[in-house]
Design a protein around this motif. Structure first.
Motif, PDB file in Angstrom:
ATOM      1  N   ARG A 282       0.806  -1.183  -0.028  1.00 12.91           N
ATOM      2  CA  ARG A 282      -0.176  -0.081   0.094  1.00 12.91           C
ATOM      3  C   ARG A 282       0.796   1.302   0.068  1.00 12.91           C
ATOM      4  N   GLU A 286       0.799   4.174  -2.856  1.00 17.52           N
ATOM      5  CA  GLU A 286       0.730   5.657  -2.797  1.00 17.52           C
ATOM      6  C   GLU A 286       1.508   6.558  -2.433  1.00 17.52           C
ATOM      7  N   ASP A 288       4.249   6.337  -0.303  1.00  9.84           N
ATOM      8  CA  ASP A 288       4.242   6.930   0.984  1.00  9.84           C
ATOM      9  C   ASP A 288       5.457   5.982   1.751  1.00  9.84           C
TER      10      ASP A 288
END
Length: 522
Positions: A282, A286, A288
């Protein structure tokens, strides 16, 4: 041959047959490399136009001269990283491994390379040939892809009865390429201790390895790529077709069937679902993912080591020593196959005599996957302890799996330690393929990153301070100079006077092997 004449007739005939086979195999020469087609890594100025280059351009520009580092102690994240890199690559994938299994994760990762090649990505796959027995049809089929080029390092000429190759060509075949790297578009690379197989990626209920890789982004990746080019073009790297022959349709069908069948298994579906649900995937998608920005250098043995042609300054160990210089305060070492030799014990003793704290974590006899290597280490334990080294031996950890998954620095998430890393003076951290043993130093080629990062160094020190005492036995000497082992538990300290979790025969075998003059081969 008077000796053969004195042997009983059946034995003499067998000896003649074996001798004839050895002579025939000895005459089987490696093919010429004269017409081998050269290739080189994608220049980084072109790499910046890829998807990876565009997504990384802003953070790299904000940290000039530094590399973006992300440790990969978690086995599933380590697998996901490689798959995501294969999916994101636009131009090139350069992949180099000592072991590549034809199991669940090995076939899934090979499929990811093939899918990248289908998109037009140039894939160069360099495998050491020691562990490819039985894989020839799959390797031939993969190499047949127009965008996938496979080479074998120090290959066996005769593909069956490989032991005969050792008899006729031991000096060469005893030298292996232990390097591990996975590089996409010359901008992101994964280097560390993991090979490719279920035991390295947490996809098996059998022997699992606690290991550590690092993902690195930035200009330093060009050093990894240059090193890959050195190996790709070395005198030990042979195009697969020269060794394996051309692929048949049967080979291609076999590869397609193997990949399709493994994707349909419940094990593969469960594993891929777990990877897909991970926070790591994830965060990558993203944009991140947190990176540690640090000065980073690549260290590698010269590929001529694979043929015994390398000077002292071409060895990874010499390069590291020269760069780091003298240790001043502390040295924390993690090595699964730790054989310090008399020279190494003396060097560590000189450290402790200068007041330097030295701690070593290696495998216990009950946890190691190579008991004969443990014999090479065990003979030095008393000397190490008398020199003031703090010695820890990893427990087999199925009962500590949940606790082990929380370790970030060493990555202990399984039953046997496989990570190779060390920390120096709260400043330097090394992560790579190098074991502190004679084979890594003298025979195999190795690769790793030296990272100048107080933050990563603190993490490894904290692991030794807080976690290692819970997941490892502390080895000590009693007043009579005899070894004993202790372990911290919720109820206090537990003690053993023989190697914990082992039977008498295993201990006897290790003791016997320690008497043999085989240290240089371990």
């Amino acid at each position: 041959m008077p000796l053969l004449k004195r042997l009983p007739r059946p034995v003499g005939l067998l000896a003649v047959l074996v001798l004839a086979l050895v002579l025939v195999i000895g005459c089987a020469a490696l093919p010429s490399l004269e017409n081998r087609e050269p290739s080189w890594a994608l220049p980084q100025d072109q790499a910046r136009e890829t998807r990876i280059g565009r997504s990384a351009s802003e953070p790299l520009a904000a940290h000039p001269g530094l590399a973006g580092i992300h440790p990969l102690p978690n086995a599933r994240e380590a697998f996901a990283t490689r798959v995501l890199m294969a999916q994101m690559a636009d131009r090139t994938l350069d992949v180099q491994y000592y072991i590549w299994r034809a199991d669940t994760t090995g076939l899934l990762l090979l499929d990811a390379l093939i899918q990248a090649a289908d998109r037009g990505v140039r894939v160069r796959l360099l495998l050491d040939d020691m562990n490819t027995a039985g894989l020839d049809p799959l390797l031939r089929a993969a190499d047949a892809h127009p965008n996938l080029d496979l080479r074998l390092f120090n290959p066996f000429v005769v593909r069956s009865a490989r032991w005969m190759g050792f008899v006729s060509d031991f000096s060469r075949l005893n030298r292996r390429m232990h390097n591990k790297s996975f590089t996409a578009d010359n901008l992101i690379s994964v280097v560390g201790g993991r090979n490719v197989g279920d035991e390295y990626f947490g996809a098996t209920e059998d022997v699992l390895f606690s290991d550590l890789d690092v993902m690195v982004a930035g200009e330093v990746v060009s050093e990894v790529s240059s090193d890959f080019d050195r190996y790709w073009g070395s005198a030990s790297s042979y195009p697969a077709e020269l060794i394996l022959g051309a692929a048949s349709q049967v080979d291609r069908d076999h590869l397609d069937d193997a990949i399709r069948e493994v994707r349909q298994t419940e094990r593969a579906r469960d594993y891929l679902r777990a990877v897909e649900r991970s926070d790591f995937v994830r965060e990558v998608r993203e944009s991140d993912l947190q990176l540690e920005w640090a000065r980073t250098r690549v260290f590698s043995d010269a590929p001529g080591k694979g043929l015994g042609y390398v000077e002292e300054d071409g060895l990874l160990s010499s390069q590291l020593s020269e760069t780091i210089g003298p240790v001043n305060r502390q040295f924390n070492l993690v090595s699964p196959y730790f054989i310090p030799t008399e020279t190494g014990v003396a060097a560590l003793r000189r450290m402790t005599e200068r007041g330097i704290r030295v701690r070593v974590l290696t495998n216990s006899l009950s946890a190691t996957d190579v008991a004969i290597v443990h014999s090479g280490y065990a003979r030095y334990r008393e000397d190490l302890l008398e020199a003031g080294i703090e010695l820890y031996e990893m427990k087999p950890l199925p009962e500590h799996a949940e606790m082990a998954r929380t370790i970030d620095s060493v990555g202990a998430s399984a039953t046997s330690l496989h990570a190779k890393t060390f920390e120096v003076d709260g400043n330097w951290v090394f992560v790579g393929s190098y074991n502190f043993d004679p084979r890594s130093n003298d025979l195999n080629t190795e690769l790793g990153f030296l990272i100048e990062s107080p933050n990563l160094a603190r993490q490894l020190v904290a692991t030794f301070d807080e976690t290692v005492p819970k997941l490892a036995y502390r080895v000590r000497l009693d007043d009579d100079g005899d070894l004993y082992w202790t372990s911290e538990t919720d109820d206090g300290t537990e003690r053993w006077d023989t190697e914990p979790g082992t039977g008498w025969f295993k201990r006897f075998s290790v003791g016997f092997f320690s008497l043999l003059p085989i240290e240089g081969l371990l």
